[in-house]
Design a protein around this motif. Structure first.
Motif, PDB file in Angstrom:
ATOM      1  N   ASP A   1     -45.845  12.620  34.840  1.00  0.00           N
ATOM      2  CA  ASP A   1     -44.531  12.009  34.749  1.00  0.00           C
ATOM      3  C   ASP A   1     -44.551  10.666  34.043  1.00  0.00           C
ATOM      4  N   ARG A   2     -45.596  10.374  33.311  1.00  0.00           N
ATOM      5  CA  ARG A   2     -45.690   9.126  32.571  1.00  0.00           C
ATOM      6  C   ARG A   2     -45.837   9.422  31.083  1.00  0.00           C
ATOM      7  N   THR A   3     -45.357   8.526  30.281  1.00  0.00           N
ATOM      8  CA  THR A   3     -45.447   8.720  28.835  1.00  0.00           C
ATOM      9  C   THR A   3     -45.645   7.368  28.157  1.00  0.00           C
TER      10      THR A   3
ATOM     11  N   ALA B   1     -41.619   8.260  33.177  1.00  0.00           N
ATOM     12  CA  ALA B   1     -40.610   8.912  32.346  1.00  0.00           C
ATOM     13  C   ALA B   1     -39.221   8.803  32.956  1.00  0.00           C
TER      14      ALA B   1
ATOM     15  N   SER C   1     -41.726   6.111  20.758  1.00  0.00           N
ATOM     16  CA  SER C   1     -43.033   6.488  21.275  1.00  0.00           C
ATOM     17  C   SER C   1     -44.177   6.247  20.294  1.00  0.00           C
TER      18      SER C   1
END
Length: 217
Positions: free
Chosen positions: A51-53, A80, A89
């Motif tokens: 759940d991280r970006t 996220a 990004s």
């Protein structure tokens, strides 16, 4: 006639007389149930890494009208669920672009923080354009800010006796260039405004031959 034996003592006696395989089977059933429960918890529990970006954030405070340099940004892993729409990004995608408004250190860079089509669309609609303007009175630039809504007036041609004319309304200021430092000319300052395409083209054409000024809403 009731028994004089303690019921708890009878229970312990029965358990003691049971064969070892009964205890083993019960222990196995308990262990199996516990494993099934743990597996279910593992499936339901969110995976923090999934759940991280990685997103581009400002490495320092950024000033409107300045190009983004390598030392101005860095990649950082963020949740996220907390990211704004349009978060960038890739650092390569923002390098060289112009900052449209003040950005604080640690802030996630989004598409509307940088000059481009997404900024125009978000500000003034899907067919919007951004128009740079030199104003007849640069003092106006010291009192307007990004997000202000203004009308644009054009002075008549030198040979005309007509009054100034409003050539566009409800323009949105997206950038005001900083005051020059040193010997730079104040005339170099510009204001960028977002407008739908038709009035934007009218304003851009008028800026070539007429003096312009703004009125604030």
């Amino acid at each position: 006639m009731g028994s004089d034996l303690d019921p708890a003592a009878l229970t312990r006696l029965r358990q003691a007389l049971q064969p070892d395989w009964v205890h083993t089977a019960r222990a196995r059933r308990i262990a199996a149930a516990a494993l099934v429960l743990l597996a279910g918890v593992a499936v339901v529990r969110d995976n923090p890494d999934a759940d991280r970006t990685a997103v581009v954030i400002a490495a320092r405070d950024l000033t409107p009208g300045t190009p983004v340099r390598v030392d101005d940004v860095r990649l950082e892993s963020r949740s996220a669920a907390t990211l704004p729409d349009g978060a960038q990004s890739e650092t390569a995608a923002v390098l060289g672009t112009t900052v449209a408004g003040p950005v604080r250190r640690g802030e996630v860079l989004t598409d509307v923080r940088l000059l481009g089509s997404r900024l125009a669309e978000t500000t003034a609609g899907p067919d919007a354009r951004i128009v740079p303007l030199h104003l007849a009175d640069n003092a106006v630039l010291d009192v307007i800010r990004s997000g202000d809504v203004v009308d644009i007036l054009a002075a008549p041609h030198a040979e005309s006796d007509s009054a100034p004319k409003v050539i566009a309304t409800d323009a949105v200021v997206v950038l005001v260039s900083a005051a020059p430092q040193g010997p730079a000319q104040a005339r170099d300052r510009v204001v960028l405004v977002a407008l739908p395409s038709r009035p934007a083209n009218t304003v851009a054409g008028a800026a070539l031959v007429q003096s312009l000024t703004l009125t604030l809403h």
